[in-house]
Design an enzyme around this catalytic site. Structure first.
Site, short mmCIF file in Angstrom:
data_model
loop_
_atom_site.label_atom_id
_atom_site.label_comp_id
_atom_site.label_asym_id
_atom_site.label_seq_id
_atom_site.Cartn_x
_atom_site.Cartn_y
_atom_site.Cartn_z
N HIS B 266 -2.97 -77.48 -11.64
CA HIS B 266 -3.58 -76.82 -12.80
C HIS B 266 -3.79 -77.83 -13.92
CE1 HIS B 266 -4.19 -74.07 -16.10
NE2 HIS B 266 -4.25 -73.06 -15.26
N SER B 284 -2.14 -71.48 -20.60
CA SER B 284 -3.20 -70.72 -19.93
C SER B 284 -4.56 -71.42 -19.98
CB SER B 284 -3.35 -69.35 -20.58
OG SER B 284 -4.53 -68.75 -20.12
N ARG B 330 -10.62 -75.44 -11.87
CA ARG B 330 -9.38 -76.16 -12.12
C ARG B 330 -9.31 -77.50 -11.40
NH1 ARG B 330 -5.30 -70.97 -11.74
NH2 ARG B 330 -5.84 -70.18 -13.78
#
Lengths: 254, 641
Positions: B266, B284, B330
């Protein structure tokens, strides 16, 4: 992020089982980086104990992001330690000074028996939810989400209450050992939303009865709970729970 | 090993209907005679437990935490996708399907992904009905935001705590069934083995984490909803207890393991800051809606971010991908961050970080608006790093986050071991080689609320509704195996030979995996890993020390068991990565890239799922291929430019 190292003295509670005699154990820790989280400090201590052939300290923890609610302990007498709205895993050693003594013990209240060292049994909180902390809707084909309109400020208030992580700090901090803040957060969330109305009359009563059964005390407005709540849940929710409880008590149709 | 995906014939949009119609049904009076074991209480497990109990089945639910509400789904921040098209911005079931297949770099099954998009809308309705406090517009309608890899706003959210709210919804639905007695809840239990009787899964063996006792449980079917294996890298955004043990034991009992090399790294996590670090924290992806990613143009620029003038900053995502900008998927964002840092342009003390800057968004929308969207994330960042993202840009770096690979399942979510199902992150099914943001919550709940409850009946209808028991010798054999392992793990402590802690070996394994099997992989590095992993494993069994005993609460022993399995599984992951000589999604092979350093797929040779079959200790596992065919989309080189 200026990191430095400090030396501290840790006095930590050891107890080998629910009925065993417990006692504090002292450890002097050297060169603890102030960038460490509090739990990483315990990790360091545990690695040292393990290498010595001693048993590490048992403590609950999982996400280490302040959301799962698994960690928690009394740090110098305060649940989750000195930082406001912070779980134990998000507390960092930069909050402490060189030479500090840190006293660590489990959350203590009648509703949470000690399992081992810092680990406690919080299954009572699950039983309180099972008593009514839900909307009775089976999985299937409910109406379209947008047919239930909820004004933004109401959704936000419901979210404020729903943010509870079920860590139990509120009950541990309460002089009466009450879990009212926990129960009221769920009651409030559902009382504020239209989805929760159908069962509102039973919900508050059933959850409060369960709380009594599990040995939690009642609220007498000490406000210690909101003071330690890592999610900033206020005792306004307890007022709402009391209203819901009264409304439910006077209702004749449940 | 037979790989029959059981995908219904016919047009894509009708497959799920067909499946539901052709499935055998269990008569309502018979449902109460069946027992189903569900391991794990995250989104996939809790939703399935609640729904199966509502249908009338008897559910035995297991979790390793003290409460089912703590499963790691709770930490998901950003949101959940659905094809509602509430914004009227061109979304549809087909577009969600297409974005997901494309985002997964054409390495997922069309039929599974289409079904996921179809049921996505039901999930939102179900969660709203449960009282999940989704974000709302002033008029009271549901709010949406956009997420990486999509050009429509289809993500529903509850502040930065969407996973928490969805999980608490599923958890409360399950607790309602606990109160009725339809769900038996077993907390602080770790599944140690799947019990196979006459070739079908008939139960599990667990360690009671409080007493240390090895317990036997039987059922007519077993469901694993045990999450991903990201912790094989030691440092990841996964919870500390997340592990591969349940999937790995199932693999050893005959369930095929698919695509273990597909790991999502991520892009927006807080950078590593010390040797004592125990885990990484995700920020996030929704932050990329308003934050701009940049690095200084000059290598070794040590000025403060605010002192670097605009024309000396490289907003590299906006520059390289003008149409998606900061919202590229991502894998693309992560790889670019690595490239910048490898070129010496990284920021922060370690040089392993890039800026995520909110100053323009704050100027545009005001601090109020930005804080309302991201306030809790800003606070979390400040607690960890001790700087305020409203004043100075965040520093971020990629970290292991999610695993697309997992147990192979057919369209019914059954593994290659009859009677054993896998749902949520622990199966491989829907995300291909890369998962889009806000799709994990969607898949977990789709599997648990809307797929498994339909498909498991088709199997149970073929099983006699007679009471189950744990009398078969297979249960005792599993118990013995688990006890033997415990014995082996503790032997060095008793003999005084044990010198190193469990974490020591876990760290060592993690380093080998991150260095050789991380964001960019090549044959040489992978071979190094394949050689090194067995060495670490051998040393682990020789030297690991585990204090205490097996007959009590013993967290060192818990971790030792998990690390022992990671040490075996890591080798399979590396072997899979070596066998897949193409780049796709999160799996980037340096040997296979375009001139612009983008991942280059090889559809001719690698358009398949790699499924590994266990052949016994000391024997090489065998790889089987499930070919992937695309009838409704044309695999193309992904472009986000």
């Amino acid at each position: 992020m200026a990191s430095k190292n400090i030396n501290i003295l840790v006095k930590i509670w050891r107890q080998n089982g629910p009925l065993a005699q417990g006692a504090f154990e002292e450890h002097a820790l050297k060169d603890i980086s102030t960038d460490m989280s509090f739990l990483e400090m315990i990790d360091v201590l545990n690695e040292w104990l393990t290498r010595k052939g001693l048993e590490p300290i048992a403590f609950d923890h999982d996400c280490r992001e302040g959301i799962c609610g698994m960690c928690g302990a009394m740090v110098n007498g305060t649940a989750h330690g000195p930082d406001k709205e912070t779980t134990l895993c998000q507390l960092h050693m930069r909050r402490f000074k060189d030479g500090d003594t840190i006293v660590i013990e489990p959350f203590r209240t009648q509703g949470f028996p000690i399992v081992k060292d810092l680990i406690i049994d919080r299954s009572a909180l699950d039983r309180i939810i099972a008593a009514g902390g839900f909307v009775s809707v089976n999985t299937g084909s409910p109406q379209d989400g947008n047919t239930i309109l909820i004004p933004q400020h109401v959704a936000e208030q419901a979210m404020d209450a729903a943010a509870c992580i079920g860590c139990g700090a509120c009950a541990a901090a309460c002089p009466n050992g009450s879990a009212m803040l926990f129960a009221s957060a769920k009651v409030s969330q559902l009382a504020l939303l239209p989805q929760g109305q159908q069962e509102a009359k039973k919900r508050a009563i059933n959850m409060v009865l369960q709380m009594d059964k599990d040995g939690f005390g009642n609220c007498s407005n000490h406000r210690e709970c909101e003071n330690v709540c890592p999610k900033g849940i206020t005792i306004r929710n307890i007022a709402r729970l009391n209203r819901e409880f009264m409304k439910g008590s006077f209702a004749i149709d449940h | 090993m037979q790989l029959d995906s059981k995908i219904p014939e016919g047009p894509l949009a009708e497959k799920w209907d067909k499946c539901r119609f052709s499935n055998k049904l269990v008569n309502p009076a018979n449902k109460r005679k069946y027992e189903v074991i569900i391991v794990g209480t995250g989104l996939a497990g809790a939703s399935a437990a609640a729904t199966l109990a509502e249908l009338g089945y008897n559910v035995k639910s297991f979790c390793i935490q003290d409460s089912p509400r703590r499963a790691h789904s709770i930490a998901a921040q950003g949101g959940i996708n659905a094809a509602k098209n509430y914004q009227g911005d061109g979304d549809s079931i087909f577009r969600l399907f297409y974005d997901t297949v494309k985002g997964g770099d054409f390495r997922a099954r069309e039929a599974n992904v289409y079904r996921l998009a179809q049921v996505s809308n039901n999930i939102i309705d179900q969660c709203v009905a449960q009282g999940v406090p989704f974000a709302r517009e002033y008029g009271g309608t549901l709010a949406n935001r956009s997420f990486g890899g999509a050009q429509v706003s289809r993500t529903f959210y509850a502040r930065g705590q969407t996973g928490q709210q969805l999980l608490l919804g599923a958890y409360s639905a399950m607790m309602r069934q606990v109160a009725t007695g339809k769900v038996q809840m077993y907390t602080r239990r770790e599944m140690m083995d799947v019990v196979v009787v006459d070739g079908v899964a008939r139960g599990i063996v667990c360690r009671n984490l409080i007493t240390g006792e090895i317990e036997k449980y039987s059922a007519h079917a077993v469901v694993l909803a045990t999450g991903g294996y990201g912790n094989v890298y030691f440092l990841s955004t996964n919870a500390m207890a997340s592990n591969v043990t349940a999937s790995w034991r199932a693999y050893k009992r005959g369930a095929g393991f698919a695509n273990p090399c597909y790991v999502q790294i991520h892009p927006t996590c807080i950078p590593v800051h010390g040797d004592y670090q125990s885990k990484l924290t995700l920020m996030s992806e929704s932050l990329r809606n308003d934050g701009r990613v940049w690095v200084p143009k000059k290598a070794g620029d040590t000025r403060k971010a605010s002192d670097i003038p605009m024309d000396e900053r490289d907003y590299y995502l906006e520059r390289k991908y003008p149409s998606f900008g900061n919202l590229v998927p991502r894998d693309v964002a992560s790889r670019n961050a690595k490239e910048m840092c490898d070129a010496g342009l990284g920021v922060g003390e370690t040089g392993l970080g890039v800026y995520l800057d909110f100053s323009d968004a704050i100027k545009r929308d005001g601090l109020d608006v930005i804080m309302r969207k991201y306030g809790n994330l800003f606070q979390m960042y400040e607690k960890i790093v001790d700087t305020d993202p409203a004043k100075e840009p965040m520093m971020i770096y990629p970290a292991v986050h999610y695993t697309m690979g997992g147990l192979w399942v057919d369209y019914h979510l059954m593994t290659t071991l009859p009677g054993l199902y896998a749902t949520g992150e622990c199966n491989f099914s829907d995300h291909g080689a890369n998962r889009l943001g806000a799709s994990a919550l969607m898949q977990g709940l789709a599997d648990g609320y809307f797929v498994l409850p339909y498909t498991i009946g088709n199997y149970l209808a073929t099983v006699a509704p007679t009471p189950t028991d744990t009398n078969d010798a297979a249960f005792d054999q599993s118990v013995e195996m688990v006890k033997d392992q415990t014995e082996k793990l503790m032997k060095n402590t008793r003999s005084g030979k044990g010198k190193e802690t469990v974490d020591h070996y876990h760290r060592e394994l993690g380093k080998v995996m991150w260095d050789n099997c991380g964001m960019a992989r090549n044959a040489e590095g992978l071979k190094t890993a394949i050689n090194k992993i067995p060495e670490i494993r051998a040393e682990f069994w020789e030297n690991v020390t585990v204090p205490g005993s097996g007959q009590e609460l013993n967290q060192s022993l818990e971790r030792a068991g998990r690390v022992a399995d990671f040490l075996e599984f890591a080798e399979l992951l590396a072997k899979d990565a070596l066998a897949r000589e193409e780049s796709c999604g999160g799996h980037f092979r340096e040997e296979s890239q375009t001139d612009e350093h983008e991942a280059k797929r090889d559809d001719e040779n690698f358009s398949h799922v790699s499924v590994w079959e266990y052949k016994g200790e000391g024997t090489e596992p065998v790889m089987h291929k499930e070919p992937l065919t695309f009838e409704n989309v044309t695999p193309s080189q992904r472009s986000y430019k």
